[in-house]
Design a protein around this motif. Sequence first.
Motif, short mmCIF file in Angstrom:
data_model
loop_
_atom_site.label_atom_id
_atom_site.label_comp_id
_atom_site.label_asym_id
_atom_site.label_seq_id
_atom_site.Cartn_x
_atom_site.Cartn_y
_atom_site.Cartn_z
N ALA A 151 0.83 -1.21 0.00
CA ALA A 151 0.00 0.00 0.00
C ALA A 151 0.87 1.25 0.00
N PHE A 152 1.97 1.22 0.75
CA PHE A 152 2.90 2.35 0.77
C PHE A 152 3.47 2.61 -0.63
N THR A 153 3.88 1.54 -1.30
CA THR A 153 4.43 1.66 -2.65
C THR A 153 3.41 2.26 -3.60
N GLN A 154 2.18 1.79 -3.54
CA GLN A 154 1.12 2.33 -4.40
C GLN A 154 0.84 3.79 -4.08
N ALA A 155 0.85 4.13 -2.79
CA ALA A 155 0.60 5.52 -2.40
C ALA A 155 1.71 6.44 -2.90
N ILE A 156 2.95 6.03 -2.76
CA ILE A 156 4.07 6.84 -3.25
C ILE A 156 3.98 7.01 -4.75
N GLU A 157 3.61 5.94 -5.46
CA GLU A 157 3.45 6.03 -6.91
C GLU A 157 2.28 6.96 -7.27
N SER A 158 1.24 6.93 -6.48
CA SER A 158 0.10 7.82 -6.72
C SER A 158 0.48 9.29 -6.49
N ILE A 159 1.26 9.52 -5.45
CA ILE A 159 1.66 10.89 -5.11
C ILE A 159 2.69 11.44 -6.10
N PHE A 160 3.71 10.64 -6.41
CA PHE A 160 4.85 11.15 -7.18
C PHE A 160 4.90 10.70 -8.63
N GLY A 161 4.03 9.80 -9.03
CA GLY A 161 4.05 9.32 -10.40
C GLY A 161 5.37 8.64 -10.72
N ALA A 162 5.96 8.99 -11.85
CA ALA A 162 7.22 8.38 -12.27
C ALA A 162 8.35 8.68 -11.29
N GLU A 181 15.46 -11.46 -13.81
CA GLU A 181 14.15 -11.29 -13.21
C GLU A 181 13.98 -9.86 -12.74
N GLU A 182 12.75 -9.40 -12.76
CA GLU A 182 12.47 -8.06 -12.26
C GLU A 182 12.70 -8.04 -10.76
N PHE A 183 13.40 -7.03 -10.31
CA PHE A 183 13.73 -6.91 -8.90
C PHE A 183 13.38 -5.50 -8.47
N GLY A 184 12.13 -5.31 -8.08
CA GLY A 184 11.65 -3.99 -7.71
C GLY A 184 11.78 -3.72 -6.23
N PHE A 185 11.15 -2.66 -5.82
CA PHE A 185 11.22 -2.19 -4.44
C PHE A 185 10.75 -3.26 -3.45
N MET A 186 9.61 -3.85 -3.69
CA MET A 186 9.06 -4.85 -2.78
C MET A 186 9.99 -6.06 -2.66
N GLU A 187 10.52 -6.51 -3.79
CA GLU A 187 11.43 -7.66 -3.78
C GLU A 187 12.73 -7.31 -3.04
N TYR A 188 13.19 -6.08 -3.23
CA TYR A 188 14.41 -5.66 -2.57
C TYR A 188 14.24 -5.66 -1.06
N VAL A 189 13.14 -5.09 -0.58
CA VAL A 189 12.89 -5.04 0.86
C VAL A 189 12.78 -6.45 1.42
N ALA A 190 12.11 -7.35 0.70
CA ALA A 190 12.00 -8.74 1.15
C ALA A 190 13.38 -9.40 1.22
N ALA A 191 14.22 -9.15 0.23
CA ALA A 191 15.58 -9.71 0.23
C ALA A 191 16.41 -9.13 1.37
N ILE A 235 15.37 4.85 -0.96
CA ILE A 235 15.06 4.01 0.21
C ILE A 235 15.90 2.74 0.15
N MET A 236 16.00 2.13 -1.03
CA MET A 236 16.79 0.90 -1.17
C MET A 236 18.26 1.16 -0.83
N LYS A 237 18.80 2.28 -1.29
CA LYS A 237 20.21 2.60 -0.99
C LYS A 237 20.42 2.77 0.51
N LYS A 238 19.51 3.50 1.14
CA LYS A 238 19.62 3.73 2.59
C LYS A 238 19.47 2.42 3.35
N LEU A 239 18.54 1.58 2.93
CA LEU A 239 18.33 0.30 3.59
C LEU A 239 19.56 -0.60 3.41
N HIS A 240 20.15 -0.57 2.24
CA HIS A 240 21.35 -1.36 1.97
C HIS A 240 22.48 -0.96 2.92
#
Length: 144
Positions: free
Chosen positions: A50-61, A88-98, A70-75
């Motif tokens: 839901a957070f990912t969808q909300a950010i995409e809704s707010i900021f678009g591309a 394979e596609e490795f998006g935000f959700m997959e990165y956080v799970a990894a 966020i991924m860089k900071k989390l890393h």
Amino acid sequence: MIEPEFDALLLEAIDEALSVFGDSIMQAIYFHLERSFNIKKDGIPHRLGAFTQAIESIFGAGAKFIEILIMKKLHEKVDGVMRWNEFEEFGFMEYVAAARRLFKVKNRIKTVQDLVECEATEAEDCTAFARSVIDPETEVEKFE
């Protein structure tokens, strides 16, 4: 517990990524997430989709830029090497799970190392420490 620790790191990473816009804009984003999308800041780790969808809704591309930050900071916080299939596609959700899986593994290793060090010192409180790590009924490590 490992989950709350990882959730705290994830929230710190999100804070640091959003802080590039300045504190007042960051607070406005959190306000908008809560008001318009019913996502409280402390609930983000449990509502990542839901957070990912909300950010995409707010900021678009521009959401991809925020996700990458966020991924860089989390890393930086997890401090580990993650491997994935480059085809394979490795998006935000997959990165956080990894990152969550890596964090769990790193903490398992640390806990086992602490137990070994404790036993090496022959301290009396090692038994209590071992019991906090090992479930006596199943003799299985309690890391998750």
